[in-house]
Write an enzyme that holds these catalytic residues in place. Structure first.
Site, mmCIF file in Angstrom:
data_model
loop_
_atom_site.group_PDB
_atom_site.id
_atom_site.type_symbol
_atom_site.label_atom_id
_atom_site.label_comp_id
_atom_site.label_asym_id
_atom_site.label_seq_id
_atom_site.Cartn_x
_atom_site.Cartn_y
_atom_site.Cartn_z
ATOM 1 N N GLU A 72 20.674 -85.442 76.001
ATOM 2 C CA GLU A 72 19.351 -84.816 76.020
ATOM 3 C C GLU A 72 18.717 -84.939 77.396
ATOM 4 O O GLU A 72 18.037 -84.021 77.857
ATOM 5 C CB GLU A 72 18.456 -85.457 74.958
ATOM 6 C CG GLU A 72 17.106 -84.768 74.763
ATOM 7 C CD GLU A 72 16.003 -85.252 75.710
ATOM 8 O OE1 GLU A 72 14.931 -84.613 75.756
ATOM 9 O OE2 GLU A 72 16.215 -86.270 76.402
ATOM 10 N N ASP B 22 21.324 -90.887 74.481
ATOM 11 C CA ASP B 22 21.506 -91.154 75.907
ATOM 12 C C ASP B 22 20.200 -91.580 76.564
ATOM 13 O O ASP B 22 19.104 -91.337 76.043
ATOM 14 C CB ASP B 22 22.069 -89.926 76.612
ATOM 15 C CG ASP B 22 21.103 -88.739 76.625
ATOM 16 O OD1 ASP B 22 20.511 -88.444 75.560
ATOM 17 O OD2 ASP B 22 20.935 -88.109 77.681
#
Length: 405
Positions: free
Chosen positions: A173, A80
């Site tokens: 994350e 991400d």
């Protein structure tokens, strides 16, 4: 494929996570890259490839004959990107034989000045990769993903001897949830490295101990014309709480191993006020002391204004990974050796933040962090170079070699 070629493909996939979402993953679009990586891993010959329902990607390269008894080594990166800047429709630009000077980004007209970013001068002669100035680049952490995948390809195509290699790619994350649902047991590694840092010479095995604190103040409102000795202005009491904290223990005044209290949000009126903080310190004793200080201030204000006026809710977020890394010093020694074999001198600065590796370490997977070669993350000045992506790939291959016996 070279790492930069993979990287340029991966940044074209929109994977921004969403801090306001309660789903796992926080955005379904992260599956687009997860499924793409899984297919690529299978094509390379990686075994046991799977994407789970929460968007975690796992795969294994079995040990070569004669190396089955070696420690199983893991490599982890996150897919991400942050929502701090636009993460869709990214237009990377390659500046070949970069001259080491200021760089104007054509999409926005903004200029990256060497005076502001002196690391740029050290990239002279390399192929600099930037955005067009309208989005982030995604080196955090698609550079890490590309480096791990390219390492895997080299190990397999060059038939390098190795122990069991475990590969994992995580979602979310950037919203602090990357390690939450990671299947440590199913991953199958004895030890691992996250590849999610700054320059390629970084080795990180210390990070902050972290907590989140919410201060809620309950006031009492009456007409200001007759408020004497009756009104309790919640906002003023909240200001008292904040001003009782050490003035210079704030992020803007600290560096290195210095911890802080960081006011991240505030809202309220006369009746109710609320403040959000993050509390950080590398040292466990000082971390505990910081939380005790906040509790002491709340207690003193309750003594002054009445019990229950100030409520303090402190919850730990993560801890310094060094406590879990220290018993496995080979992780740091091998990282140093791998870097030096690649012509780099290790930079072992502490992380002034957190890492998935810290949370994984406390889940039983000792996991220091390595750099990627990315700079200026979370904004339109994010950049890296072709050569740095190659160099970190080399470091990862060196680690595989060091752990083969």
């Amino acid at each position: 494929m070279r790492a930069y070629e993979r990287f340029l493909k991966y940044v074209g996939v929109h994977t921004t996570s969403d801090p306001t979402s309660a789903s796992h993953p926080t955005t379904a679009r992260q599956f687009d890259l997860a499924n793409r990586l899984a297919e690529e891993m299978k094509a390379l010959g990686i075994s046991d490839v799977r994407v789970d329902e929460h968007c975690y990607v796992y795969g294994v390269i079995p040990a070569t004959p004669g190396h089955e008894s070696a420690h199983a080594l893991g490599f982890i990166a996150h897919m991400d990107t942050t929502d701090d800047a636009p993460g869709d429709n990214i237009k990377p630009i390659l500046h070949e034989n970069y001259d080491g000077g200021d760089v104007t980004l054509p999409g926005s007209g903004a200029t990256m000045h060497v005076a502001d970013f002196p690391f740029l001068a050290g990239m002279k002669g390399q192929t600099l990769i930037t955005t067009d100035g309208t989005t982030l680049l995604g080196a955090d952490d698609k550079a890490g993903v590309a480096e791990i995948m390219t390492m895997a390809e080299r190990v397999l195509t060059e038939k390098l001897p190795h122990g069991k290699i475990c590969i994992g790619f995580t979602p979310d994350e950037e919203v602090g949830q990357g390690a939450d649902l990671f299947d440590v047991q199913g991953f199958g590694a004895d030890f691992a490295y996250t590849v999610d840092g700054g320059d390629v010479d970084e080795v990180n095995y210390e990070n902050f101990n972290a907590a989140a604190a919410v201060v809620t103040v309950h006031g009492f409102s009456v007409h200001p014309g007759s408020a004497k000795d009756k009104m309790k202005n919640a906002m003023n009491i909240a200001i008292e709480f904040h001003n009782a904290l050490p003035e210079f223990d704030r992020p803007e005044h600290t560096e290195g191993y210095e911890g802080f209290y960081h006011l991240t949000s505030m809202m309220g009126d006369v009746t109710t006020a609320k403040m959000g903080y993050i509390v950080r310190d590398h040292d466990a004793a000082r971390f505990a002391s910081r939380k005790e200080e906040m509790a002491h201030i709340a207690a003193r204000l309750n003594h002054r204004y009445g019990e229950g006026c100030v409520e303090l809710d402190i919850r730990d977020s993560y801890y310094n990974m060094i406590e879990k890394i220290r018993p496995h010093a080979h992780l740091i020694e091998h990282a140093r050796t791998a870097l030096r074999k690649a012509g780099l001198e290790p930079d072992e600065s502490p992380i002034r933040g957190g890492t998935d590796g810290a949370m994984l370490s406390y889940k039983g997977l000792p996991c220091p962090n390595l750099g990627t070669g990315g700079f200026n993350c979370h904004g339109p000045f994010e950049c890296t170079t072709v050569e740095k992506l190659d160099k970190m790939t080399e470091v990862l291959v060196n680690l595989v070699d060091l752990y083969k016996d």
